[in-house]
Design an enzyme around this catalytic site. Structure first.
Site, mmCIF file in Angstrom:
data_model
loop_
_atom_site.group_PDB
_atom_site.id
_atom_site.type_symbol
_atom_site.label_atom_id
_atom_site.label_comp_id
_atom_site.label_asym_id
_atom_site.label_seq_id
_atom_site.Cartn_x
_atom_site.Cartn_y
_atom_site.Cartn_z
ATOM 1 N N HIS A 197 17.919 47.233 -102.698
ATOM 2 C CA HIS A 197 18.178 47.465 -104.117
ATOM 3 C C HIS A 197 19.504 48.195 -104.343
ATOM 4 C CE1 HIS A 197 17.133 48.151 -108.352
ATOM 5 N NE2 HIS A 197 16.063 47.390 -108.165
ATOM 6 N N GLU B 284 19.326 41.161 -105.711
ATOM 7 C CA GLU B 284 18.130 41.379 -104.907
ATOM 8 C C GLU B 284 17.602 40.032 -104.393
ATOM 9 O OE1 GLU B 284 15.414 43.979 -107.261
ATOM 10 O OE2 GLU B 284 17.159 44.097 -108.590
ATOM 11 N N ARG C 271 7.876 42.764 -110.220
ATOM 12 C CA ARG C 271 6.664 43.117 -110.954
ATOM 13 C C ARG C 271 5.524 42.156 -110.632
ATOM 14 N NH1 ARG C 271 10.925 43.762 -114.301
ATOM 15 N NH2 ARG C 271 11.227 45.864 -115.166
ATOM 16 N N ASP D 43 18.037 40.807 -115.821
ATOM 17 C CA ASP D 43 17.061 41.370 -114.885
ATOM 18 C C ASP D 43 16.156 40.224 -114.428
ATOM 19 O OD1 ASP D 43 15.624 43.121 -113.342
ATOM 20 O OD2 ASP D 43 14.558 44.071 -115.014
ATOM 21 N N HIS E 1 7.728 47.018 -107.487
ATOM 22 C CA HIS E 1 8.433 47.410 -106.256
ATOM 23 C C HIS E 1 7.548 48.156 -105.256
ATOM 24 C CE1 HIS E 1 12.005 45.791 -107.852
ATOM 25 N NE2 HIS E 1 12.549 46.867 -108.384
#
Length: 345
Positions: free
Chosen positions: A174, A308, A76, A247, A101
């Site tokens: 991803h 990631e 983000r 996350d 993304h």
């Protein structure tokens, strides 16, 4: 014998690279999406270990970014804008007020040129794309190459790029891993190790506060390994903010041979991750809704874990993060190696 095969799927092509041990990786030219990875368990049984759609047309929207190449910038970007050399660049706000993304037209949504290759010891796919100056709001003409290489033990992903203007870039893949095989279970009992003593703290909108928090004494301490369910079931605020899970960006200490390891006890599968990236986002599918038709099962929350490996977009507005700017004349060269192993019975 290492081989490359391909299958025409309407306007897309799916390529499959295989090695001598039965491990295979399938990927689309659309989004560079890894649709399937077949790997043996402790009994030698080959099963798929990543999430993918049963109906390939579902990749057209792919809101969860299953298996895709992400860019120009993974993650983000606060306020869908950034400043560079005194100029403000406005990006698409596709995640509330923020840019996520690469936007709706990011690299997960383009057709890559694919050049298969094989040698005596490996098989692979070379994917290339030219991103024009101004595409998605980003400056600079960007030439990108992503290479998937499979040998008898590893999947190697190389990310290469050059630009004619300074631009932010942070590429990643991803894929959602589930080592139980064919999505038999959720990832609650997967054990993860991360070579990191600091993680990036979020505010309530999942935007980095600028603080690198110490993992000591928290559910974010993966240095000696941790079962994922301990974070899912914890009342720690940072776990709750993202929907009972993870996350978050973990900044590597680079004190271990591998930067991350995933293990699944029942199948005996293990993947070790080595990279020259400064950190990774571990995402545990907290927002994955129930009921999607996946390749072997119906989706559930916490059905996969993404590792990631990437730079942090927070560096665009926080000086204490590793930078993601690529200057004209310089070369972006990042590599992530996934080593497939089986735990002894």
């Amino acid at each position: 014998m290492n081989i490359v095969t391909n299958k025409i799927l309407g306007k897309w092509t799916e390529y499959t690279i295989s090695n001598d041990h039965g491990i295979s990786v399938s990927a689309l030219d659309f989004g560079g999406i890894i649709t399937k990875i077949m790997a043996p368990d402790k009994n030698g049984k080959l099963e798929n270990i990543v999430l993918g759609y049963k109906d390939y047309q579902d990749y057209e929207s792919n809101p969860h970014y299953f298996g895709a190449i992400i860019g120009r910038v993974a993650g983000r970007i606060k306020g869908a804008s950034f400043e560079l050399d005194g100029r403000t660049y406005n990006l698409e706000a596709n995640n509330g007020e923020n840019h996520l993304h690469g936007g709706s037209g990011g690299f997960h949504q383009i057709i890559w040129k694919v050049f298969p290759f094989k040698t005596d010891s490996e098989a692979g796919l070379k994917l290339t794309y030219k991103s024009a100056d101004g595409a998605g709001g980003y400056p600079g003409n960007l030439d990108i190459t992503v290479i998937y290489t499979l040998n008898n033990e590893q999947l190697i992903i190389d990310y290469l790029a050059t630009t004619d203007q300074t631009t932010p870039i942070s590429l990643t893949n991803h894929s959602y891993f589930n080592l139980s095989g064919n999505l038999k279970n959720t990832i609650h009992d997967h054990r993860v190790t991360i070579d990191s003593s600091r993680f990036v703290e979020f505010d309530k909108d999942l935007i980095p506060t600028g603080k690198l928090a110490d993992v000591e004494g928290t559910p974010f301490d993966f240095r000696s390994g941790r079962i994922l369910r301990t974070g899912f079931d914890h009342c720690f605020e940072q776990n709750l903010i993202v929907g009972n899970g993870y996350d978050h960006y973990f900044l590597f200490d680079h004190t271990s041979e591998f930067q991350a390891i995933i293990e699944e006890p029942d199948s005996g599968r293990m993947i070790s991750v080595k990279t020259n990236q400064p950190g990774l986002v571990m995402y545990t599918a907290n927002a994955l809704e129930n009921g999607l038709q996946l390749t072997e099962s119906i989706s559930r929350k916490h059905h996969g874990v993404c590792l990631e490996t990437q730079g942090s977009p927070a560096s665009l507005y926080n000086d204490n993060f590793p930078g993601i700017l690529l200057n004209a004349g310089d070369r972006y060269e990042k590599q992530t190696i996934f080593t497939f192993q089986v735990l002894k019975k």
